[in-house]
Design a protein around this motif. Sequence first.
Motif, PDB file in Angstrom:
ATOM      1  N   MET A  40       0.663  -0.870  -0.049  1.00  0.00           N
ATOM      2  CA  MET A  40       0.107  -0.153  -0.154  1.00  0.00           C
ATOM      3  C   MET A  40       0.971   1.028  -0.415  1.00  0.00           C
ATOM      4  O   MET A  40       0.655   2.438  -0.388  1.00  0.00           O
ATOM      5  CB  MET A  40      -1.095  -0.018   1.455  1.00  0.00           C
ATOM      6  N   LEU A  41       1.775   1.125   1.119  1.00  0.00           N
ATOM      7  CA  LEU A  41       2.861   1.968   0.924  1.00  0.00           C
ATOM      8  C   LEU A  41       4.012   2.910   0.269  1.00  0.00           C
ATOM      9  O   LEU A  41       4.555   4.013   0.158  1.00  0.00           O
ATOM     10  CB  LEU A  41       2.971   2.728   2.970  1.00  0.00           C
ATOM     11  N   ASN A  42       4.544   1.059  -0.344  1.00  0.00           N
ATOM     12  CA  ASN A  42       5.357   1.018  -1.595  1.00  0.00           C
ATOM     13  C   ASN A  42       6.921   2.258  -0.461  1.00  0.00           C
ATOM     14  O   ASN A  42       7.807   2.485  -1.153  1.00  0.00           O
ATOM     15  CB  ASN A  42       5.541   1.862  -2.527  1.00  0.00           C
ATOM     16  N   ASP A  43       7.081   1.655   1.001  1.00  0.00           N
ATOM     17  CA  ASP A  43       8.120   2.662   1.480  1.00  0.00           C
ATOM     18  C   ASP A  43       8.400   1.579   3.270  1.00  0.00           C
ATOM     19  O   ASP A  43       7.022   1.446   4.033  1.00  0.00           O
ATOM     20  CB  ASP A  43       7.769   3.564   2.619  1.00  0.00           C
ATOM     21  N   ALA A  44       9.798   0.523   3.121  1.00  0.00           N
ATOM     22  CA  ALA A  44       9.573  -0.163   3.930  1.00  0.00           C
ATOM     23  C   ALA A  44       8.948   0.377   5.585  1.00  0.00           C
ATOM     24  O   ALA A  44       8.630  -0.434   6.415  1.00  0.00           O
ATOM     25  CB  ALA A  44      10.881  -0.633   4.018  1.00  0.00           C
ATOM     26  N   SER A  45       9.983   1.809   6.028  1.00  0.00           N
ATOM     27  CA  SER A  45       9.660   1.945   7.185  1.00  0.00           C
ATOM     28  C   SER A  45       8.545   3.207   7.657  1.00  0.00           C
ATOM     29  O   SER A  45       8.018   2.860   8.487  1.00  0.00           O
ATOM     30  CB  SER A  45      11.100   3.486   7.300  1.00  0.00           C
ATOM     31  N   ASP A  46       7.530   2.905   6.690  1.00  0.00           N
ATOM     32  CA  ASP A  46       5.863   3.595   7.025  1.00  0.00           C
ATOM     33  C   ASP A  46       5.761   1.955   6.864  1.00  0.00           C
ATOM     34  O   ASP A  46       4.485   2.217   8.002  1.00  0.00           O
ATOM     35  CB  ASP A  46       5.061   4.185   5.082  1.00  0.00           C
ATOM     36  N   ALA A  47       5.621   1.705   6.366  1.00  0.00           N
ATOM     37  CA  ALA A  47       5.129  -0.176   6.376  1.00  0.00           C
ATOM     38  C   ALA A  47       4.932  -0.893   7.527  1.00  0.00           C
ATOM     39  O   ALA A  47       4.319  -1.349   8.466  1.00  0.00           O
ATOM     40  CB  ALA A  47       5.554  -1.012   5.178  1.00  0.00           C
ATOM     41  N   GLU A  48       6.374  -0.378   8.348  1.00  0.00           N
ATOM     42  CA  GLU A  48       6.535  -1.115   9.773  1.00  0.00           C
ATOM     43  C   GLU A  48       5.648  -0.010  10.735  1.00  0.00           C
ATOM     44  O   GLU A  48       5.693  -1.064  11.805  1.00  0.00           O
ATOM     45  CB  GLU A  48       8.679  -0.451   9.706  1.00  0.00           C
ATOM     46  N   ASP A  49       6.008   0.880  10.700  1.00  0.00           N
ATOM     47  CA  ASP A  49       5.382   1.906  11.719  1.00  0.00           C
ATOM     48  C   ASP A  49       3.353   1.375  11.132  1.00  0.00           C
ATOM     49  O   ASP A  49       3.035   1.702  12.685  1.00  0.00           O
ATOM     50  CB  ASP A  49       5.263   3.446  11.705  1.00  0.00           C
ATOM     51  N   ALA A  50       2.980   1.425  10.237  1.00  0.00           N
ATOM     52  CA  ALA A  50       1.567   0.849   9.799  1.00  0.00           C
ATOM     53  C   ALA A  50       1.871  -0.251  10.512  1.00  0.00           C
ATOM     54  O   ALA A  50       0.166  -0.544  11.664  1.00  0.00           O
ATOM     55  CB  ALA A  50       1.392   1.280   8.376  1.00  0.00           C
ATOM     56  N   ALA A  51       2.242  -1.632  10.752  1.00  0.00           N
ATOM     57  CA  ALA A  51       2.596  -2.481  10.843  1.00  0.00           C
ATOM     58  C   ALA A  51       2.033  -3.060  12.300  1.00  0.00           C
ATOM     59  O   ALA A  51       1.295  -3.017  13.328  1.00  0.00           O
ATOM     60  CB  ALA A  51       3.217  -3.728  10.357  1.00  0.00           C
ATOM     61  N   GLN A  52       2.859  -1.567  13.262  1.00  0.00           N
ATOM     62  CA  GLN A  52       3.373  -1.730  14.593  1.00  0.00           C
ATOM     63  C   GLN A  52       1.719  -0.918  15.316  1.00  0.00           C
ATOM     64  O   GLN A  52       1.434  -1.599  16.110  1.00  0.00           O
ATOM     65  CB  GLN A  52       4.082  -1.025  14.973  1.00  0.00           C
ATOM     66  N   GLU A  53       1.274  -0.525  14.466  1.00  0.00           N
ATOM     67  CA  GLU A  53      -0.022   0.572  15.004  1.00  0.00           C
ATOM     68  C   GLU A  53      -1.066  -0.657  15.237  1.00  0.00           C
ATOM     69  O   GLU A  53      -2.018   0.248  15.694  1.00  0.00           O
ATOM     70  CB  GLU A  53      -0.096   2.060  14.169  1.00  0.00           C
ATOM     71  N   THR A  54      -1.070  -0.538  13.907  1.00  0.00           N
ATOM     72  CA  THR A  54      -2.139  -1.792  13.242  1.00  0.00           C
ATOM     73  C   THR A  54      -1.995  -2.774  14.713  1.00  0.00           C
ATOM     74  O   THR A  54      -3.288  -3.102  15.617  1.00  0.00           O
ATOM     75  CB  THR A  54      -1.694  -2.694  11.933  1.00  0.00           C
ATOM     76  N   PHE A  55      -1.251  -3.543  15.191  1.00  0.00           N
ATOM     77  CA  PHE A  55      -1.145  -4.264  16.173  1.00  0.00           C
ATOM     78  C   PHE A  55      -1.822  -3.854  17.453  1.00  0.00           C
ATOM     79  O   PHE A  55      -2.052  -4.746  18.087  1.00  0.00           O
ATOM     80  CB  PHE A  55       0.041  -5.360  16.472  1.00  0.00           C
ATOM     81  N   LEU A  56      -1.195  -2.445  17.690  1.00  0.00           N
ATOM     82  CA  LEU A  56      -1.342  -2.019  18.869  1.00  0.00           C
ATOM     83  C   LEU A  56      -2.586  -1.272  19.348  1.00  0.00           C
ATOM     84  O   LEU A  56      -3.452  -2.157  19.827  1.00  0.00           O
ATOM     85  CB  LEU A  56       0.133  -0.756  18.903  1.00  0.00           C
ATOM     86  N   ALA A  57      -3.234  -0.937  17.771  1.00  0.00           N
ATOM     87  CA  ALA A  57      -4.738  -0.910  17.996  1.00  0.00           C
ATOM     88  C   ALA A  57      -5.456  -2.079  18.383  1.00  0.00           C
ATOM     89  O   ALA A  57      -6.672  -1.879  18.727  1.00  0.00           O
ATOM     90  CB  ALA A  57      -5.444   0.269  16.584  1.00  0.00           C
ATOM     91  N   ALA A  58      -5.150  -3.237  17.689  1.00  0.00           N
ATOM     92  CA  ALA A  58      -5.874  -4.068  17.610  1.00  0.00           C
ATOM     93  C   ALA A  58      -6.000  -4.542  19.029  1.00  0.00           C
ATOM     94  O   ALA A  58      -6.861  -5.010  19.760  1.00  0.00           O
ATOM     95  CB  ALA A  58      -5.040  -5.907  16.812  1.00  0.00           C
TER      96      ALA A  58
END
Lengths: 176, 211
Positions: A40-58
Amino acid sequence: MVLVVDDIHLVRAAQAGDTAAFEELVRRHELPVYRLALRMLNDASDAEDAAQETFLAAWRALASFRAESTLSTWLYRIATNRCLAVLGANELRTGPLSGREMDPRSGPEAAALEGDALDRLKAAIARLTPEQRVPLVLREFEGLAYEEIGEVLDLTPGAVKGRLHRARLELLKDAA
Amino acid sequence: MTLAHDGEPLPCGVDVGLLVDQVAEGLPPVDPEHQATCEFCQAALADLEPLWGQVRELAREDVVVPGRLLATVMQAVRAEQIPGRAAGLSLRDVLPQLVSHALLVGERGTLRISDSVIAQILVREALATPGVSALDSGGVRSMLRATPGVEVTVDGSRVAVRLRLVVDLGLPIPEVLRAVRLRAAKAVRVMTGLETSAIDITVTDVRDSDH
């Protein structure tokens, strides 16, 4: 013999406050969640942040998970929304009135045009509107069925099909 | 290239979109007999197959999750003051607001400005107003947004705003808020061309600015 515990049992344990159970859930689902964010973001660092935030929100919303959908669909839903929020915020960085839609070939993606075919494809995916990009990524890279994509996006399978169709045409036109 | 004819069918009458879905989904042809003998369909398929092959190749590409992701998540989870169970938040609470866009329809096309852009303009203006100490990021709901303390609702070219502010002790609060309103409305208008229909402000705390 390895005893595999269903996600739902781990969810119940995690809902009761068992962080080790949640850790196992993160381990099971981190690849699809991260991969979605990366495409979605085509950027490894943005993707890592988004994945972290996803699990924290979960974790924070775990009590509301009712097993009406699978955990995987539920996580895709949170991750998709995180990514859309990131894409929205990025519009400011590229200037509010000179966004990607105005000149899709300028900006950070331009560099990628010189890379190999897969880099060009990634850049072309990044130029799709978020509305088209989500169903494309969920279908082609995560292998979800129309019904599942509909659950993630609150759309009917028919609407998913329509968006996916336009996304494919757009992508092929761009990559051609 | 066949696909350059956007939306137009091939000379044989077949919709290119059908061929795209056939290739992408691996479906059988709608009209196998026609397709097998039609030079236009064959040419289009010959273009589509390699392009879509790249998509499949990308789908097979190995993605490696950064090793620290799990540890970082679990560190944050264990550090949470309120465990998920007690917090009892709904999914809606923790999802960031779905991105919505304000629309400005002009002669040469439509401008879409996402609500988060407007929110960030508002944050900047609020913090630049004398007497405003901070935006209130209080509450888990607000904390998870990219711009805590700001809620933006867009409707066409009109924007409604809710701000939660912490103000400095000492200045008259109504005057501070009036200044925030004026600055915010002007900045949104100048930077985006959008009009603000309402700017609701809640003062949630005061801070002694001497500290």
